[in-house]
Design a protein around this motif. Structure first.
Motif, PDB file in Angstrom:
ATOM      1  N   VAL A  21       0.851  -1.194   0.000  1.00 14.91           N
ATOM      2  CA  VAL A  21       0.000   0.000   0.000  1.00 14.91           C
ATOM      3  C   VAL A  21       0.883   1.239   0.000  1.00 14.91           C
ATOM      4  CG1 VAL A  21      -0.104   0.066   2.529  1.00 14.91           C
ATOM      5  CG2 VAL A  21      -1.959   1.075   1.200  1.00 14.91           C
ATOM      6  N   GLU A  22       0.390   2.295  -0.602  1.00 14.37           N
ATOM      7  CA  GLU A  22       1.079   3.565  -0.409  1.00 14.37           C
ATOM      8  C   GLU A  22       0.521   4.206   0.849  1.00 14.37           C
ATOM      9  OE1 GLU A  22       0.419   6.889  -3.125  1.00 14.37           O
ATOM     10  OE2 GLU A  22       2.303   7.804  -2.483  1.00 14.37           O
ATOM     11  N   ASP A  23       1.389   4.459   1.806  1.00 10.58           N
ATOM     12  CA  ASP A  23       0.995   5.213   2.992  1.00 10.58           C
ATOM     13  C   ASP A  23       0.986   6.669   2.531  1.00 10.58           C
ATOM     14  OD1 ASP A  23       0.894   6.593   5.387  1.00 10.58           O
ATOM     15  OD2 ASP A  23       2.009   5.032   6.468  1.00 10.58           O
TER      16      ASP A  23
ATOM     17  N   VAL B 191       5.611   3.957  -0.363  1.00  6.20           N
ATOM     18  CA  VAL B 191       4.951   2.660  -0.482  1.00  6.20           C
ATOM     19  C   VAL B 191       5.475   1.771   0.640  1.00  6.20           C
ATOM     20  CG1 VAL B 191       4.683   0.643  -1.961  1.00  6.20           C
ATOM     21  CG2 VAL B 191       4.697   2.939  -2.961  1.00  6.20           C
TER      22      VAL B 191
END
Ligand SMILES: Cc1cc2nc3c(=O)[nH]c(=O)nc-3n(C[C@H](O)[C@H](O)[C@H](O)COP(=O)(O)OP(=O)(O)OC[C@H]3O[C@@H](n4cnc5c(N)ncnc54)[C@H](O)[C@@H]3O)c2cc1C
Ligand code: SF4
Ligand code: SF4
Ligand code: SF4
Ligand code: SF4
Lengths: 676, 215
Positions: A500-502, A508
């Motif tokens: 996931v991209e934070d 990522v």
């Protein structure tokens, strides 16, 4: 063209155009900027003022306001108007308002015609000049038509006081109880073997975390015990005929092979069933446990009656079982393998649809691994796992029986996505936070919620979000791209890895967890289009039932007497569902307690002198309103039965049938007006 | 010690209208509905090397931060795998937007120094336009010479191996009847000139035309 005299049997007085001079009053409404910004209302008023017969023509900011209505009334008196035309919004909204104003001014309310220059004009055009030309043509058509209007009377038909409620989730239950408590007879029809709907499957409810069963089951039992409520579970609506106040509904009752009145719910039969092991997936536990062919859906089911699954029962399938259940039931004699499907007809005046929602199928997003990785579950599965009455007695365990130490909740699964469901499902942010709190409480695991936006606008919901934060639930803002079991780092071995991209941190991330919970969104029921046709409703393109007005009539539909409540109208939580259910019940009560339905005088009538006695109309009338008078050799229409469908009018080879509100000259003049 | 830099942006740092221009390019029209969810970045196999993630590029374009976007390495690292485009919940064609940005950067000559990809793109088109096809060996040579000639020295062994195994042909390849190709291309560029003239952009140089041909 029909002859000018239809007084014989009509409820109308067709003399309008013959007595005295026609004096038309015309009003064009600005509707604030709604019409005024696109149509040059003053120019329309000026133009219409020049048409023959128009003695007064005005434009006004809001015709539906009290001063607007009073203007019509005083003008009728002062200027001796005998016809009124208003060019404004849709007749659906204000025809009644203006007819009433005309009546208060001392005229027959049907000496009135409404023109829709908002929905049919200003809202769909932007060229001011052309829109004004169109508005003039629309107004001219109405002015031409209204000369030929007749003085008519509405008729009153008594309303059936009984109500049908379809769907026994929390919405249907609440609506049925409200109506039952008001002394109305209610038929509650539920497709599943028990009422309760989705709520019966939950452990706790946000934002208060009260136990779902503790607040739901008392209401379920109340339905069962209520003297005014007839509960038919395992049943569906097969046919709906009639109209507001007088619906005839056919209900299909599926055989449960158990006589409801005789079964006491002792479950002796289940224990003695020839299948020693429960081996069939249990729907109520979303397949997380097994049941036998004879079963009760869940311990608190209402009614407390077993049923036999015809797809699984050996006796039903092959007729070759030892029928050990029959022996177990003994004297109670509740099991009956000869039971057949039954069709029952009921008469009701109003109907409430509360058929709820279905959940998005998580397999449709393969990158989240549902169905592939056993420890990826849906939120509803987790609801069953945390419930003490659930398949694991409230223990959250991985498929190998061990306890999860980390978990990730993926939000918006199937929702807010143009490729699946565009809408926000509204409850999943909240129920995911609820489940995350329960998860942490049960397992002390490290829990992370992956979200795009947290939507917590309800009462007490933002506070619930804050509680989640304070309890140490982690929040990562980013829509998860994929879930794999592919370890790239030692800490990822044997785990499910979320990529996931934070978005708030700006990079990522790969986050390994033991268990993943998918917050699957809400969808319309699979049969919503069929239901729409059955009840003659409108649906949004997605399949949610459409309300008559999104703000002003949120539980009404375009079919009078049919109301909607709960998630069948769109995703919502329990408090909102209950509020709608109460509102729908109140709408039914308002109709029932008035006692009658006012019917448009749009009935057909026969000009006897033209009727050739050919009888071709007789078999065509769907309401058998036409009979034949043998003594004079002419057809007769029974006005009380005629619904104004117009079938006979169009079919008469002699042109001898007319229809109030839709007389030939009215329609032809309207066409001429628009083309002039 | 790392120097401390001011990171605030003023409105003057924006190039007003840039976002709208990019969103006007065919394929890029969906950008306004980006919800900054980050699925594109999460799905992108190269985002871990990018200075701005694909999601950030979307935000920068929308907010008219032209200089920041055009000088980022993101648009050049994009390998056109379309992973992001397939996964975006708003069906935004991120890869197409990357192309629009690449074209823009080449046209304006603002790509990062030493970045071989824009050079490759330009040499590739030049060769196709004149020869009708490319000769990989020559293309690579030109790329090395224009972008980083020292790299030739370090890769000579690999190159030699490829030549010896016949993977790398030294003879320039070209199609037959190249005049027909030229005629065809001429019509295309005439139409483009006309289209541009209609839009009031008469002065596109051949250089820009080639840039727009990329790839
Ligand atoms: C996992 C999860 C957790 C949730 N947690 C919460 C919470 O904690 N708090 C909260 O406020 N909300 C919560 N919600 C939302 C809640 O589920 C809904 O608000 C509520 O169930 C809506 O009730 P309903 O009666 O409208 O629909 P449903 O519960 O779906 O009931 C509809 C009923 O109609 C029946 N039916 C359907 N079609 C027919 C037909 N054709 N004929 C006859 N019967 C039919 C169905 O069998 C069902 O019994 C949660 C939702 C989910 C998915
Ligand atoms: S069918 Fe008979 S044995 Fe089975 S639960 Fe009902 S009463 Fe008991
Ligand atoms: S409620 Fe939350 S999780 Fe559900 S669709 Fe809306 S934003 Fe997504
Ligand atoms: S995936 Fe689509 S919506 Fe999400 S940040 Fe990327 S471009 Fe925007
Ligand atoms: S197309 Fe480009 S930006 Fe999109 S995922 Fe592939 S490499 Fe990344």
């Amino acid at each position: 063209m029909s002859a000018s005299n239809g007084n014989g049997n009509g409820n109308g007085n067709r003399n309008g155009s013959q007595t005295g001079a026609i004096r038309i009053g015309f009003y064009v409404c600005h509707c604030g900027h709604n019409i005024g910004a696109v149509v040059d209302c003053a120019a329309v008023a000026h133009y219409v003022g020049t048409l023959p017969g128009v003695v007064l023509s005005r434009d006004y900011k809001y015709m539906c306001s009290d001063p607007g209505q009073e203007l019509i009334q005083s003008d009728i008196r002062e200027h001796r108007l005998n016809r009124v035309v208003v060019a404004s919004c849709s007749p659906l909204l204000h025809e009644h308002t203006f007819r009433t104003a005309v009546e208060r001014g001392g005229l027959n309310p049907f000496y009135f015609q409404m023109v829709n220059i908002r929905e049919h004009n200003s809202w769909v055009h932007n060229d001011r000049e052309l829109a004004t030309v169109k508005a003039k043509a629309q107004a001219r058509a109405a002015v031409e038509r209204v000369r030929y209007h007749d003085s008519l009377r509405t008729t009153r038909v008594p309303i059936q006081p009984d109500v049908l409620v379809v769907g026994g989730g929390i919405s249907g239950i609440h609506a049925a109880l409200t109506l039952g408590n008001a002394g109305k007879k209610v038929f509650l029809v539920e497709r599943e073997p028990s009422i309760g709907g989705h709520m019966a499957q939950f452990d706790k409810t946000f934002p208060t975390l009260d136990c779902a069963a503790c607040i739901l089951t008392p209401k379920m039992s109340a339905v069962r015990a209520h003297e005014n409520i007839t509960l038919w579970t395992y049943s569906e609506v097969a046919k709906v005929e009639g109209y507001v106040g007088n619906y005839t509904v056919t209900i299909r009752r599926r055989p449960r092979y158990v006589i409801e009145d005789l079964c006491v719910g002792c479950l002796e039969c289940v224990g003695k069933c020839i299948y020693k092991e429960a081996k069939f997936p249990d729907d109520f536990n979303v397949g997380l446990s097994r049941r036998k062919p004879i079963y009760i859906p869940f311990p608190q089911a209402v009614p407390q009656v077993v049923l036999i699954d015809p797809e699984r029962c050996l006796q039903v399938k092959t007729g070759k079982c030892k029928k050990t259940c029959l022996e177990a039931c003994a004297d109670r004699k509740a099991i009956d393998f000869s039971q057949q499907e039954e069709l029952v007809q009921i008469k009701v005046g109003t109907i409430i649809l509360a058929t709820g929602f279905k959940l998005f199928d998580a397999k449709r997003i393969p990158q989240y691994g549902y169905g592939l990785y056993p420890n990826v579950v849906t939120s509803l599965e987790l609801e069953r796992l945390v419930t003490s009455s659930g398949p694991t007695s409230g223990e959250i365990i991985l498929r190998d029986g061990s306890k999860p130490r980390t978990a990730g909740f993926i939000l918006c699964v199937g929702s807010r996505d143009t490729r699946t469901n565009r809408w926000c499902s509204r409850t999943c942010c909240m129920h995911s936070m609820k489940l995350a709190q329960l998860f942490k409480e049960h397992t002390q695991a490290d829990v992370t919620i992956f979200y795009m936006d947290i939507r917590a606008p309800g009462k007490g919901c933002e506070e619930f979000y804050d509680k989640s934060l304070r309890e140490g639930i982690r929040f990562v803002r980013g829509r998860v791209a994929e879930v794999t079991d592919w370890a790239l780092a030692p800490e990822e071995e044997g785990k499910l890895v979320i990529r996931v991209e934070d978005t708030l941190a700006g990079f990522v991330r790969r986050i390994p967890v033991d268990m993943i919970v998918l917050a699957v969104g809400m969808e319309p029921q699979a049969d919503s289009q069929a239901m729409r046709r059955l009840f003659n409703l409108s649906c949004s393109t997605e399949g949610w039932f459409l309300e008559k007005h999104p703000k002003l009539a949120p539980v009404s539909t375009f079919t009078d007497g049919i109301f909607i409540a709960g998630c069948c109208q769109g995703p919502k939580d329990i408090p909102d569902s209950i509020a709608q259910a109460g509102a729908a019940a109140a709408e039914c009560l308002a109709l029932i307690d008035r006692g009658y339905i006012e019917q448009e005088p749009n009935t057909a009538h026969i000009h006897e002198e033209n009727c050739s006695g050919c009888k071709s109309c007789l078999p065509l009338c769907p309401y058998t309103a036409i009979s034949f008078d043998e003594t004079v050799g002419r057809a007769r229409i029974n006005e009380a039965l005629c619904k104004g469908c117009g079938t006979c009018v169009a079919s008469c080879p002699s042109g001898a049938i007319g229809q109030h509100l839709f007389e030939d000259e009215q329609i032809f003049k309207e066409i001429e007006g628009i083309l002039a | 010690m790392k120097s401390i830099k001011r990171t605030i942006k003023y409105d003057a740092d924006r190039v007003q209208g840039f976002g709208r221009e990019i969103m006007g390019v065919t394929g890029c029209e969906q950008l306004p509905s980006c919800i900054q969810c980050g699925t594109c970045s999460g799905a992108c196999p190269l985002s871990i090397y990018m200075d701005f993630s694909p999601r950030q590029v979307m935000a920068l374009v929308r907010a008219d931060f032209k200089r920041e976007v055009l000088s980022s390495n993101t648009i050049w690292l994009c390998a056109s795998c379309y992973g992001c485009t397939v996964e975006c919940p708003r069906q935004i064609r991120i890869t197409d937007i990357m192309y629009a940005l690449k074209q823009r950067a080449i046209r304006e000559g603002v790509y990062p120094k030493g970045m071989p990809i824009p050079v490759l793109a330009r040499e590739f088109t030049r060769m196709v336009l004149s020869k009708g096809r490319i000769t990989e060996t020559l293309l690579v040579m030109r790329l090395f010479l224009k972008a980083n000639w020292r790299a030739v020295l370090s890769s000579w062994r690999l190159g030699l191996g490829l030549i010896q195994t016949g993977r790398f042909v030294l003879k320039p390849e070209r199609i037959e009847r190249r005049e027909e190709l030229a005629a065809m291309l001429a019509t295309v560029s005439v139409t483009r000139h006309a289209a541009r003239a209609a839009k009031g952009r008469h002065h596109a140089t051949p250089e820009q035309l080639i840039a727009e041909e990329v790839p």
